[in-house]
Scaffold this active site. Structure first.
Site, PDB file in Angstrom:
ATOM      1  N   LYS A 110       0.818  -1.208   0.000  1.00  0.00           N
ATOM      2  CA  LYS A 110       0.000   0.000   0.000  1.00  0.00           C
ATOM      3  C   LYS A 110       0.858   1.267   0.000  1.00  0.00           C
ATOM      4  CE  LYS A 110      -4.234  -1.995   1.825  1.00  0.00           C
ATOM      5  NZ  LYS A 110      -5.003  -2.365   3.012  1.00  0.00           N
ATOM      6  N   LYS A 189      -4.453 -10.468  -9.774  1.00  0.00           N
ATOM      7  CA  LYS A 189      -5.525 -10.709  -8.799  1.00  0.00           C
ATOM      8  C   LYS A 189      -6.574  -9.596  -8.916  1.00  0.00           C
ATOM      9  CE  LYS A 189      -6.050  -9.129  -4.485  1.00  0.00           C
ATOM     10  NZ  LYS A 189      -6.866  -9.182  -3.275  1.00  0.00           N
ATOM     11  N   LYS A 192      -9.684  -3.925  -5.993  1.00  0.00           N
ATOM     12  CA  LYS A 192     -10.021  -2.501  -6.153  1.00  0.00           C
ATOM     13  C   LYS A 192      -8.778  -1.696  -6.487  1.00  0.00           C
ATOM     14  CE  LYS A 192     -11.526  -2.028  -1.973  1.00  0.00           C
ATOM     15  NZ  LYS A 192     -11.916  -3.296  -1.405  1.00  0.00           N
TER      16      LYS A 192
END
Ligand code: ADP
Ligand code: TRP
Length: 320
Positions: A110, A189, A192
């Site tokens: 992230k 994968k 979002k």
């Protein structure tokens, strides 16, 4: 058997969420005492607009119920309606070595994608451990990408039990091997964060358009095609019967059918699969009070289970 899982209200739910986590969770509600929650505290690490967060919580509640979560069988609640979990998270953080958290892929991924490296994002797995341990959970159905967080949870529980005695049940993850990693439109994968999702309850036209944009090679219509590793076949397998999959594989190998037609077949199958849930969703959208009542009653049951565990943990470490 206590079963528990959570999902973040950080955007529209997609087909990967459905097959990786929601469908297994819905099936497990018949096999034990299931607790499912909307992880709104966790979403504060990524969703910073209060109105958006509230809307997302409502959407996830409606969508999960529409997909078959049955509030008469499973306890369904908002994470933040049981604030005891944040206190437990602190107690756990005092036994959690930094190394456990430094190893976690999710923080690295992230922050590498530009997200701010806040303490909340870093400590995310400790709150997740508290979610799991506070309800004495034994089985946690999640997709493959949550496996590491489950390992951290087990390690934290063992650390705490070692220091203070047998306070926590040690949970197990339940990851289905066949559908744990649903591919997205580009073959990575479905997530979002990669912008490659097919929403469960998207509008018809944009959903068709998305499916028509699935990445393929440039084999011409008449030439034979390889079904192995094809995103179209892998997604079709989620919703089609064995015979239908076998027919699609034969059509791939035989040549004469273009990717466009194969994608149309995939779209039809996906659209039909979610049709009954779409209808249920319309009913739920018209009954916001019902949805709110489900979450409130769920929170009461969840609180009743959380309080004694927190008390046990407080007492064990000398807080009264
Ligand atoms: P996203 O990657 O879109 O942000 P989340 O991290 O919110 O999704 O995942 C919510 C749940 O859905 C988790 O249990 C996760 O393992 C599962 N999940 C998400 N994406 C997939 C996927 N592509 N295949 C299988 N399971 C998935
Ligand atoms: N981290 C999970 C996800 O992103 C959501 C979550 C929070 C969760 N707490 C949990 C999942 C406890 C299972 C158990 O998908």
């Amino acid at each position: 058997m206590r079963i528990l899982s959570g999902i973040q209200p950080s955007g529209r739910l997609h087909v990967g969420n459905y097959f990786g986590m929601m469908e297994p969770a819905i099936r497990l509600q018949n096999e034990g005492e299931a607790f499912y929650f909307i992880a709104d505290y966790h979403s504060l690490t990524t969703v910073h607009d209060p109105a958006e967060l509230r809307a997302n919580v409502r959407d996830v509640a409606v969508d999960f119920l529409a997909c078959g979560l049955d509030p008469n069988k499973a306890t369904f609640f908002r994470q933040s309606d049981v604030p005891e979990v944040t206190e437990l998270s602190w107690l756990l953080s005092t036994v959690t070595p930094m190394g456990f958290l430094k190893r976690c892929h999710s923080f690295k991924d992230k922050t590498e994608r530009g997200m701010e490296a806040t303490h909340g994002l870093f400590a995310y797995p400790v709150l997740m451990a508290a979610d799991i341990l506070i309800y004495d959970s034994e089985v946690v159905p999640v997709g493959e990408d949550q496996k590491q967080h489950l390992e951290v949870t087990r390690d934290i529980a063992l650390k705490f039990n070692n220091r203070y005695g047998e306070v926590f049940v040690i949970p197990k993850s339940r990851i289905r091997d066949d559908k744990a990693k649903v591919p997205g439109l580009d073959g990575q994968k479905m997530s979002k964060s990669y912008g490659n999702t097919i929403e469960i309850f998207g509008e018809q036209k944009p959903t068709r358009k998305k499916i028509m944009s699935i990445v393929t090679d440039s084999t011409p219509v008449e030439a034979p095609k390889n079904p192995e590793g094809s995103i179209i076949v892998d997604l079709y397998r989620l919703v089609a019967s064995e015979d239908e999959v076998a027919t699609m594989e034969t059509d791939f190998r035989a040549g004469g059918t273009g990717y466009g037609d194969l994608k149309k077949r995939l779209f039809e199958a996906l659209w039909d699969h979610f049709e009954p849930m779409r209808q249920r969703r319309e009913e739920l959208l018209a009954a916001p009070d019902y949805v709110e009542t489900v979450l409130r009653e769920g929170a009461e049951r969840a609180s009743a289970s959380a309080r004694p565990t927190l008390e046990r943990a407080r007492k064990a470490c000398g807080i009264r």
